[in-house]
Design a protein around this motif. Structure first.
Motif, mmCIF file in Angstrom:
data_model
loop_
_atom_site.group_PDB
_atom_site.id
_atom_site.type_symbol
_atom_site.label_atom_id
_atom_site.label_comp_id
_atom_site.label_asym_id
_atom_site.label_seq_id
_atom_site.Cartn_x
_atom_site.Cartn_y
_atom_site.Cartn_z
ATOM 1 N N GLY A 244 0.805 -1.221 0.000
ATOM 2 C CA GLY A 244 0.000 0.000 0.000
ATOM 3 C C GLY A 244 0.839 1.273 0.000
ATOM 4 O O GLY A 244 0.336 2.342 -0.319
ATOM 5 N N HIS A 245 2.118 1.147 0.357
ATOM 6 C CA HIS A 245 2.975 2.333 0.366
ATOM 7 C C HIS A 245 3.880 2.404 -0.861
ATOM 8 O O HIS A 245 4.808 3.209 -0.902
ATOM 9 N N CYS A 257 0.378 7.275 6.155
ATOM 10 C CA CYS A 257 1.800 7.497 6.461
ATOM 11 C C CYS A 257 2.197 8.935 6.154
ATOM 12 O O CYS A 257 3.309 9.347 6.439
ATOM 13 N N CYS A 262 1.132 7.279 -2.371
ATOM 14 C CA CYS A 262 1.043 5.865 -1.994
ATOM 15 C C CYS A 262 -0.153 5.212 -2.695
ATOM 16 O O CYS A 262 -1.182 5.857 -2.917
#
Ligand code: ZN
Length: 413
Positions: A244-245, A257, A262
């Motif tokens: 997911g990042h 984050c 992202c």
């Protein structure tokens, strides 16, 4: 449902797991064939097979066709040799399965978690449901080796804790492993959900999933599990594959984050529904049967999925948009890892498989290695929607890909 009085060895013993896996994937198979298959000496194979037979995990199942000399005894796995419970924990529900040694799901259920606020209450509820489910299957309790947990990341793997998982409001650092061990009285293993799913896929998929693959898990969020040369990659903290990042084309959304490029914020039901409203308008969304309230994400997602199937252009467009971003992230991961297969799974994949496969396939096959050396295949999970929970059970039943993670399989003293 405790394990008292059993002498059943853990399947986690490395050589036993290797031999058992070879029998399961190549079986029925003779001892002579097992040595080259496992890379173990024939003496070691012989000893390990003796232990597996004594434990009731494999059986002798006839003879190989005679080639002149002494006929070779064939070995097969015994599905009823061992069982495990698998639990996949999501923000709104837990999926629980009881799985046998062959990977067959004997029974399953879904427990709604209307408010995951209190971790201890969630564990008590889910562990109770798991105990009732296991009792319902009527399997020999002494042969239930433990409970595997597919937990939402991020996790502190060595400590057996989840740490501030997104979508679990109010959860700080929760020692999930210890809480479940206490609640079930059994050995418990835990992994992050996408990694557990990848291990399950490797286990159940057998030869179809031998070698290396990237598993993209689409649930409430998105994650990835990595199997490289038959070994799962966990990293130092158990968080390898925080897909997911991965950086993708930037848009309007900010990740938890703090990142503005992202992948995470753009996939998942809520994000795709919001995209339908933003880019195609309320009227189009309502025509497709959506209502657009925060409580209706579940129903709205079902409506959107059905609209995709009917060929609704707006619904297909928003799914394709998300799929393209997943493809961008997958392209980077595939280039980094040199895998020739991408496997897709998770509950959110249902109904949008073909668009996801199409877009990801196009993206990952645009790398130079894919163009000039070998194409990359994109496939659906062989397990289906329960892949997270089955993967969790496989943490217990199948230690081959998890050497060094044994500390998680012991209950607290
Ligand atoms: Zn991020």
């Amino acid at each position: 449902m405790t394990q008292g009085g059993t002498n059943l060895p853990r399947v986690g013993d490395y050589n036993q797991a290797v031999v058992l896996d070879a029998i399961r994937t190549a079986g029925p198979v003779s001892r002579v064939e097992l040595a080259p298959l496992t890379g173990l000496t024939s003496q070691t194979v012989s000893n390990v097979v003796r232990r597996l037979l004594a434990a009731g995990l494999v059986s002798e199942s006839g003879f190989a066709p005679s080639s002149g000399g002494k006929r070779r005894t064939l070995l097969s796995p015994r599905p009823d040799g061992a069982y495990a419970v698998g639990i996949q924990l999501d923000p709104d529900a837990a999926v629980i399965v009881v799985v046998d040694l062959a990977g067959e799901v004997l029974d399953s259920r879904r427990v709604r978690l209307p408010d995951p606020g209190d971790p201890a209450a969630v564990v008590a509820r889910v562990a109770g449901a798991a105990q009732r489910l296991t009792a319902r299957t009527r399997v020999d309790p002494a042969r239930v080796l433990g409970t595997g947990i597919a937990a939402p990341g991020p996790i502190d793997g060595p400590a057996g804790a989840v740490v501030k998982p997104p979508n679990f409001a109010g959860w700080g650092r929760v020692p999930l492993l210890g809480l479940f061990a206490e609640a079930t009285g059994m050995p418990v293993a835990m992994d992050n959900d996408a990694t557990a799913a990848a291990i399950g896929e490797r286990w159940i998929g057998g030869r179809q999933r031998a070698g290396s693959f990237l598993f993209i898990y689409l649930g409430t969020g998105v994650g990835a599990g990595i199997v490289l040369n038959n070994t799962v990659l966990r990293g130092d903290s158990g968080n390898a594959g925080e897909f997911g990042h991965m950086a993708v084309e930037p848009g309007e959304l900010t990740c938890d984050c703090g990142g503005t490029n992202c992948l995470g914020p753009y996939v998942g039901p809520a994000a795709i529904i919001a995209d339908l409203y933003d880019r195609h308008g309320k009227e189009t969304a309502e025509r497709a049967g959506l209502t657009g309230t925060p409580e209706s994400v579940h129903d709205d997602w079902r409506a959107l999925r059905q609209a995709v199937r009917r060929g609704d252009p707006a619904a297909q467009d928003v799914v394709r948009h998300a799929a393209r971003r997943v493809g961008q992230a997958a392209k980077g991961a595939v280039a980094l890892l040199d895998v020739s297969r991408v496997v897709l799974g998770g509950e959110t994949l249902r109904g949008i498989e073909s668009i996801m496969c199409e877009e990801i396939e196009a993206a990952v096959n645009s790398t130079s290695v894919a163009r000039v050396i070998r194409p990359i295949t994109v496939e659906k999970s062989v397990i289906g929607e329960a892949v997270g929970a089955v993967g969790a059970a496989s943490l217990i039943l199948h230690g081959t890909y998890a050497p060094g993670w044994q500390m998680l399989t012991r209950p607290p003293a």
